[in-house]
Design an enzyme around this catalytic site. Structure first.
Site, PDB file in Angstrom:
ATOM      1  N   TYR A 192       0.854  -1.193   0.000  1.00  0.00           N
ATOM      2  CA  TYR A 192       0.000   0.000   0.000  1.00  0.00           C
ATOM      3  C   TYR A 192       0.886   1.237   0.000  1.00  0.00           C
ATOM      4  O   TYR A 192       1.815   1.355   0.795  1.00  0.00           O
ATOM      5  CB  TYR A 192      -0.887  -0.007   1.240  1.00  0.00           C
ATOM      6  CG  TYR A 192      -1.798   1.199   1.371  1.00  0.00           C
ATOM      7  CD1 TYR A 192      -2.877   1.379   0.504  1.00  0.00           C
ATOM      8  CD2 TYR A 192      -1.586   2.141   2.367  1.00  0.00           C
ATOM      9  CE1 TYR A 192      -3.716   2.477   0.632  1.00  0.00           C
ATOM     10  CE2 TYR A 192      -2.424   3.238   2.506  1.00  0.00           C
ATOM     11  CZ  TYR A 192      -3.490   3.397   1.637  1.00  0.00           C
ATOM     12  OH  TYR A 192      -4.312   4.484   1.763  1.00  0.00           O
ATOM     13  N   ASP A 242       9.377   2.906  -0.154  1.00  0.00           N
ATOM     14  CA  ASP A 242       8.301   3.543   0.599  1.00  0.00           C
ATOM     15  C   ASP A 242       8.493   3.171   2.067  1.00  0.00           C
ATOM     16  O   ASP A 242       8.171   2.071   2.497  1.00  0.00           O
ATOM     17  CB  ASP A 242       6.937   3.051   0.089  1.00  0.00           C
ATOM     18  CG  ASP A 242       5.776   3.698   0.833  1.00  0.00           C
ATOM     19  OD1 ASP A 242       5.998   4.325   1.883  1.00  0.00           O
ATOM     20  OD2 ASP A 242       4.630   3.572   0.358  1.00  0.00           O
ATOM     21  N   LYS A 298       4.557  10.034   8.973  1.00  0.00           N
ATOM     22  CA  LYS A 298       4.255  10.753  10.203  1.00  0.00           C
ATOM     23  C   LYS A 298       5.337  10.692  11.264  1.00  0.00           C
ATOM     24  O   LYS A 298       5.378  11.545  12.154  1.00  0.00           O
ATOM     25  CB  LYS A 298       2.958  10.212  10.792  1.00  0.00           C
ATOM     26  CG  LYS A 298       1.745  10.406   9.888  1.00  0.00           C
ATOM     27  CD  LYS A 298       0.542   9.625  10.383  1.00  0.00           C
ATOM     28  CE  LYS A 298       0.672   8.138  10.181  1.00  0.00           C
ATOM     29  NZ  LYS A 298       0.680   7.717   8.758  1.00  0.00           N
TER      30      LYS A 298
END
Length: 425
Positions: A144, A239, A267
């Site tokens: 994802y 990623d 984050k």
């Protein structure tokens, strides 16, 4: 455990928000429970609207590596907020955070701050296409990379949980240049390069897949991706929205000894506040506007409050490298307890401070073996643990996260709950 207030809040929320949540991964539909509405978090614990306290292994989906409300991070946020919440202008903090990331992650020679992991990935893909002057991208089934149109193809995370790998509302043209390979399957990648010679701009991969549950790269797989992209004039994008600063201070590159061309971060570089970044080789990043023709912008990029939290978080990690050995030891112990309790009935994958339990008797090494897990059994296990104060992801296909704030007592309580569940099987 009571859920009266959470139930009432969920009922009201459904009148205003699709499914009563602002992100599908927060929904408890797949485990047939009511989502817990959280009112506070501190250290390794969260508290819900009914006053229930839980040991938290979601850790705001990863970035609470130091635990919730770490004092240094809270102080930095309070001080930054007192000076203003947003400027839409350059700040010294942006420079400090960028310097910290580049010092800790050698593959990142230059970066651009953005507001989310999705935005970071979308932008990295754009600059990869701009640099190579090619259009096609290879991603992996079950990985994802955020909810941008071009990457919602055979996705993981909530898209996998809800059995909707491709989203409605995404025009076919947006995904025509997205090619899908199989994670840990070198031949599937090789075939795509052979069938699309000179057309592939980049390969994007979660170096440790963490959105179909935690699935480790096979020995040599990441090195193979590095080699085949270089041979074919394509870029390699790691990623690391999940794995960044969790696998090691230098991320997957340090852990596995493979250097990507571009890295995306989320984050954790904002201490859990909304932020993201993409960066990598200087010659590639110099194509980003205003230096080059690849346009990307954002009013909240480099938000001063998020940046302050990120600086406090990364400075703590940089000055306390021993935290990584401690985190791995705690997580390895937890994984060993799961294996001892469940035996062959479950597979437990773990690396650094990430782990997953899969309810299958076959090793989980790729998408197909991940989805062989018994999601009904996971729902039963989830409910059992939730009712005993252990807060896990409400999905088979997410990771467990351990933080520096998890104590010996937390681990023991979790082990006891696991052992108790094993007796019900």
């Amino acid at each position: 455990m009571t859920e009266t207030k959470s139930s009432a809040l969920f009922k009201e929320a459904q009148a205003y928000m699709p499914g009563g949540v602002n992100s599908p991964v927060r929904a408890y539909g797949s485990v047939n429970r009511i989502p817990r509405f959280i009112t506070a978090a501190s250290g390794s614990h969260i508290t819900d609207a009914d006053g229930n306290s839980y040991i938290d292994y979601v850790c705001t989906w990863g970035p609470a590596l130091l635990g919730h409300a770490a004092p240094a991070v809270v102080q930095a946020v309070q001080e930054a907020a007192s000076r203003g919440l947003s400027y839409g202008a350059p700040t010294e903090g942006e420079v400090r955070l960028a310097r910290l990331v580049t010092e800790l992650m050698p593959p990142v020679e230059m970066l651009r701050l953005v507001s989310s992991g999705t935005e970071a990935v979308m932008s990295a893909i754009r600059v990869a296409r701009g640099f190579t002057r090619r259009n096609k991208i290879i991603k992996f089934k079950g990985c994802y990379h955020g909810h941008s149109d071009g990457l919602l193809v055979k996705a993981g995370s909530a898209a996998l949980t809800t059995a909707v790998p491709d989203s409605a509302g995404v025009p076919q043209g947006c995904t025509k240049d997205t090619l899908v390979a199989l994670y840990n399957d070198e031949e599937s990648v090789q075939r795509l390069f052979e069938a699309n010679r000179g057309e592939i701009a980049a390969v994007i991969v979660e170096p440790v897949a963490a959105n179909m549950g935690v699935v480790l790269p096979a020995d040599g797989f990441l090195a193979f991706l590095r080699d085949i992209t270089q041979k074919n004039g394509a870029l390699l994008i790691f990623d690391e929205v999940i794995t960044g600063f969790r696998l090691a201070p230098g991320g997957a590159s340090e852990r596995f000894g493979v250097k990507p061309d571009l890295v995306t971060l989320g984050k954790i570089i904002g201490g859990g506040l909304p932020v993201g970044a993409y960066g990598g080789r200087r010659d590639i990043m110099q194509l980003v506007s205003p230096l080059g023709p690849v346009y990307q912008a954002g009013t909240l990029s480099g938000n001063p409050v998020s940046v302050a939290a990120g600086i406090a978080t990364l400075e703590t990690l940089a000055s306390h490298p021993e935290l990584y050995a401690e985190l791995e030891a705690k997580t390895s112990r937890l994984a060993a307890s799961y294996r001892a309790a469940f035996g062959r009935r479950a597979q437990v994958n773990q690396i650094a401070s990430l782990m997953s339990v899969f309810w299958t008797d076959r090793p989980v090494t790729d998408y197909e073996s991940a989805v062989s897990s018994d999601t009904g059994r996971y729902a039963d296990y989830f409910s059992f643990m939730l009712d005993r104060g252990i807060y896990l992801a409400p999905s088979q296909f997410e990771a467990m996260f351990v933080s520096a704030a998890h104590t010996e007592s937390d681990i023991e309580q979790t082990e006891q709950a696991v052992a108790a569940y094993a007796k019900t099987l």
